[in-house]
Design an enzyme around this catalytic site. Structure first.
Site, PDB file in Angstrom:
ATOM      1  N   GLY A  30       1.035  -1.002   0.073  1.00  0.00           N
ATOM      2  CA  GLY A  30      -0.121  -0.116   0.061  1.00  0.00           C
ATOM      3  C   GLY A  30       0.828   1.236  -0.006  1.00  0.00           C
ATOM      4  O   GLY A  30       2.033   1.248   0.229  1.00  0.00           O
ATOM      5  N   LYS A  59       4.393  12.145  -3.176  1.00  0.00           N
ATOM      6  CA  LYS A  59       5.219  11.163  -2.728  1.00  0.00           C
ATOM      7  C   LYS A  59       5.918  11.953  -1.764  1.00  0.00           C
ATOM      8  O   LYS A  59       6.782  12.877  -1.982  1.00  0.00           O
ATOM      9  CB  LYS A  59       6.129  10.541  -4.084  1.00  0.00           C
ATOM     10  N   ARG A  82      -2.036  -1.018 -10.350  1.00  0.00           N
ATOM     11  CA  ARG A  82      -0.987  -1.785 -10.311  1.00  0.00           C
ATOM     12  C   ARG A  82      -1.377  -3.447 -10.408  1.00  0.00           C
ATOM     13  O   ARG A  82      -2.268  -3.822  -9.800  1.00  0.00           O
ATOM     14  CB  ARG A  82       0.198  -1.909  -9.191  1.00  0.00           C
ATOM     15  N   ASP A 106       8.789   6.381   7.975  1.00  0.00           N
ATOM     16  CA  ASP A 106       8.411   7.762   8.044  1.00  0.00           C
ATOM     17  C   ASP A 106       7.317   8.321   6.882  1.00  0.00           C
ATOM     18  O   ASP A 106       6.953   9.406   7.320  1.00  0.00           O
ATOM     19  CB  ASP A 106       9.729   8.653   8.302  1.00  0.00           C
ATOM     20  N   GLY A 143       2.601   3.987   1.584  1.00  0.00           N
ATOM     21  CA  GLY A 143       3.285   3.863   2.792  1.00  0.00           C
ATOM     22  C   GLY A 143       3.601   5.357   2.798  1.00  0.00           C
ATOM     23  O   GLY A 143       3.999   5.899   3.988  1.00  0.00           O
ATOM     24  N   ARG A 144       4.024   5.993   1.546  1.00  0.00           N
ATOM     25  CA  ARG A 144       4.701   7.310   1.815  1.00  0.00           C
ATOM     26  C   ARG A 144       3.724   8.114   0.385  1.00  0.00           C
ATOM     27  O   ARG A 144       4.585   9.046  -0.162  1.00  0.00           O
ATOM     28  CB  ARG A 144       6.169   7.344   1.669  1.00  0.00           C
ATOM     29  N   ASP A 152       4.464  -4.714  -7.650  1.00  0.00           N
ATOM     30  CA  ASP A 152       3.616  -3.433  -7.030  1.00  0.00           C
ATOM     31  C   ASP A 152       4.204  -2.304  -7.811  1.00  0.00           C
ATOM     32  O   ASP A 152       3.627  -1.220  -7.836  1.00  0.00           O
ATOM     33  CB  ASP A 152       3.797  -3.139  -5.484  1.00  0.00           C
TER      34      ASP A 152
HETATM   35  P1  AMP Z   1       8.535   0.975  -3.480  1.00  0.00           P
HETATM   36  O1  AMP Z   1      10.118   0.623  -2.873  1.00  0.00           O
HETATM   37  O2  AMP Z   1       8.331   2.542  -3.518  1.00  0.00           O
HETATM   38  O3  AMP Z   1       8.084   0.225  -4.271  1.00  0.00           O
HETATM   39  O4  AMP Z   1       7.814   0.660  -2.006  1.00  0.00           O
HETATM   40  C1  AMP Z   1       7.516  -0.469  -1.498  1.00  0.00           C
HETATM   41  C2  AMP Z   1       6.494  -0.374  -0.440  1.00  0.00           C
HETATM   42  O5  AMP Z   1       7.331   0.281   0.620  1.00  0.00           O
HETATM   43  C3  AMP Z   1       5.325   0.628  -0.495  1.00  0.00           C
HETATM   44  O6  AMP Z   1       4.478   0.107   0.293  1.00  0.00           O
HETATM   45  C4  AMP Z   1       5.866   1.966   0.004  1.00  0.00           C
HETATM   46  O7  AMP Z   1       4.716   2.757   0.143  1.00  0.00           O
HETATM   47  C5  AMP Z   1       6.642   1.646   1.293  1.00  0.00           C
HETATM   48  N1  AMP Z   1       7.789   2.382   1.404  1.00  0.00           N
HETATM   49  C6  AMP Z   1       8.832   2.887   0.895  1.00  0.00           C
HETATM   50  N2  AMP Z   1       9.460   3.831   1.565  1.00  0.00           N
HETATM   51  C7  AMP Z   1       8.756   4.146   2.600  1.00  0.00           C
HETATM   52  C8  AMP Z   1       8.729   5.243   3.815  1.00  0.00           C
HETATM   53  N3  AMP Z   1      10.142   6.120   3.877  1.00  0.00           N
HETATM   54  N4  AMP Z   1       7.757   5.256   4.607  1.00  0.00           N
HETATM   55  C9  AMP Z   1       6.650   4.422   4.395  1.00  0.00           C
HETATM   56  N5  AMP Z   1       6.662   3.576   3.466  1.00  0.00           N
HETATM   57  C10 AMP Z   1       7.548   3.460   2.605  1.00  0.00           C
HETATM   58 MG    MG Z   2       6.449   1.132  -5.217  1.00  0.00          MG
END
Ligand code: AMP
Ligand code: MG
Length: 490
Positions: free
Chosen positions: A89, A112, A182, A124, A91-92, A251
């Site tokens: 989901g 983002k 996605r 965070d 997360g940021r 994802d």
């Molecule tokens: P990604 O590497 O962007 O594909 O992210 C994979 C998952 O990790 C997704 O659910 C993102 O929302 C979560 N995520 C990545 N970085 C952060 C962060 N700094 N804080 C919270 N969630 C994160």
């Molecule tokens: Mg991603």
């Protein structure tokens, strides 16, 4: 709802139709939001009426929703480096909503780095300036290379300091996408056995991205094939410009066929089929040459989520899906071959041209030849009836033997020399987002100097045109830069 009106025409179909697929929330209020970059051309095409930078900064840092927005974090699952995570989901990230442009096209506006959501899993929820500018540079460079991609609308610094390996300026990146649906969105509901929701998602996706399939007799099978075809074309285009996505988790694969989630991605300089830049990809799962096979693997995971919609008989459903996924290779190969032929000035690809292209890649790999420079040099050499390209090879003899075969093949092409050169220069960029240039732009921005970032983004808007005074930007990294390793998340 906030009271700042951006002038956007919001129409939030995901919020309206998929209430079970997200959590409505807001970002953090940034202590000192400052707009440091607005993509004016994209803003105009989206009919962003309000250009007040103070109001834009407040809204695009996530703490205040603009009029018409319904901010939310989407839920999704995903295979990360082959292992299934049932709940990821946003997360940021925060989807502000969907805006309609002047042609009634629908665009997601997503922030983002605007702060934690219920999907942050201990993270965070923030982003730092380097990651925001990197995504800005890379996705706009890809767009200019005519590669389907999410776009960059803006970057705002928040006035916060974020701890990564050191304290860095916090930033929020505004992304525009035709949707954020996605493969992982489908996986989330399929893994929970919620097939009624998978069906609703599929219907929503078809209406949004493949409306022509709504009349189909077998819409879900055709849907798989349509997503397959767009992904096959996309990955072929990546390879043809030397792009390594770096984290092709399910994802991070869109249903629309747009490139998404620019993190540890990079362009290769010297040709290397095994190129990997991401510090976390230790086994090279997402290396340059593995990308088509990984895309196909991801598409198989996508097809699995739709099996019950294909046929009541499970075996028949599996057979249909298997055939559809097998169809990835012919589509990919056709796009790759026609693209590779265009890079060599050949307007009408023939099957045996594949070998000619592959032979050149092998020679380039052997001698570590710069992928981008060589193709422009080949075109220039035709124009000037010269062979400067041989100087790029340590083993010039092998290259010259290949060159003879290529020239013979070119002479059987129906187009004139000028047309061949024109074709090559339309598909072979002079400038790419070279790693050392991107890193230098980020390092300067971290010190408050945005000039190198501005100069690079401006140059990369027109990557096929030689520009006086930008000679250094067309060159490979100096040896002192060393091998590039990317540490940032996506
Ligand atoms: P990604 O590497 O962007 O594909 O992210 C994979 C998952 O990790 C997704 O659910 C993102 O929302 C979560 N995520 C990545 N970085 C952060 C962060 N700094 N804080 C919270 N969630 C994160
Ligand atoms: Mg991603």
């Amino acid at each position: 709802m906030g009271c700042i009106d951006l002038g956007f025409r919001f129409d939030n179909s995901f919020a309206r139709e998929m209430s079970w697929a997200y959590d409505a929330c807001l970002g953090d209020l940034a202590p000192a939001p400052k707009l440091i970059k607005l993509n004016s051309e994209l803003a105009a095409s989206l009919a962003l009426g309000n250009r007040d930078s103070e109001q834009l900064a407040r809204v695009l840092s996530g703490g205040e929703a603009p009029v018409g927005a319904e901010p939310l974090a989407q839920v999704y699952a995903g295979h990360q480096f082959g292992g299934f995570s049932p709940r990821l989901g946003d997360g940021r990230a925060l989807l502000l909503g969907e805006v309609l442009d002047g042609s009634e096209n629908r665009w997601d506006i997503q922030l983002k780095g605007s702060g934690p959501t219920c999907f942050s899993r201990g993270g965070d929820g923030k982003a730092v300036i380097g990651a925001a500018l990197r995504e800005y540079i890379l996705c706009e460079a890809m767009h200019a290379l005519d590669i389907p991609t999410t776009r960059a609308l803006a970057v705002v610094t928040t006035g916060e300091e974020i701890f990564r390996d050191r304290l860095l300026p916090g930033a929020v990146f505004t992304r525009v996408a035709s949707s954020h649906l996605r493969v992982g969105t489908f996986q989330y509901f399929a893994a929970r056995g919620e097939m009624d929701r998978v069906k609703q998602l599929a219907d929503h996706s078809i209406a949004r991205h493949y409306p022509q399939l709504q009349q189909s007799k077998q819409p879900y099978l055709d849907f798989i094939c349509a997503v397959r075809d767009r992904q096959a074309k996309l990955v072929a285009k990546w390879l043809l410009v030397g792009f390594v996505h770096g984290v092709m988790n399910t994802d991070n694969m869109t249903i629309s066929g747009e490139t998404i989630d620019y993190g540890p991605c990079a362009f290769i300089d010297h040709y290397d089929a095994d190129a990997v830049f991401s510090s976390i990809d230790r086994e090279g799962r997402y290396r340059y040459s593995a990308q088509p096979a990984i895309a196909q693997w991801n598409l198989a995971r996508f097809a699995e989520t739709l099996l019950p919609l294909l046929n009541d008989d499970e075996q028949q459903a599996i057979d249909l899906a298997t055939e559809a996924i097998k169809g990835f290779w012919p589509v990919f190969n056709q796009h790759w071959l026609s693209g590779a032929c265009a890079k060599l000035g050949l307007s009408e690809p023939q099957e045996q041209d594949g070998e000619l292209c592959e032979q050149l890649l092998e020679l380039m790999a052997d001698d570590g030849v710069d992928f981008t420079q060589l193709f422009r040099q080949l075109a220039q050499d035709i124009e000037t009836a010269d062979n400067q390209a041989q100087q790029l090879f340590a083993k010039a003899e092998a290259f010259n033997a290949w060159r003879e075969r290529w020239l013979a093949r070119l002479s059987s092409d129906p187009h004139s020399k000028a047309q061949q050169v024109g074709l090559m220069n339309r598909v072979n960029p002079v400038y790419i987002a070279r790693n050392h240039l991107v890193e230098a732009a980020i390092a300067a921005a971290e010190q408050g100097d945005y000039q190198p970032f501005e100069r690079l983004t401006e140059l990369l808007q027109d990557p096929f045109q030689v520009r006086e005074g930008f000679e250094e930007y067309a060159k490979a990294a100096p040896a002192s830069f060393g091998p590039f390793v990317s540490y940032c998340g996506t």
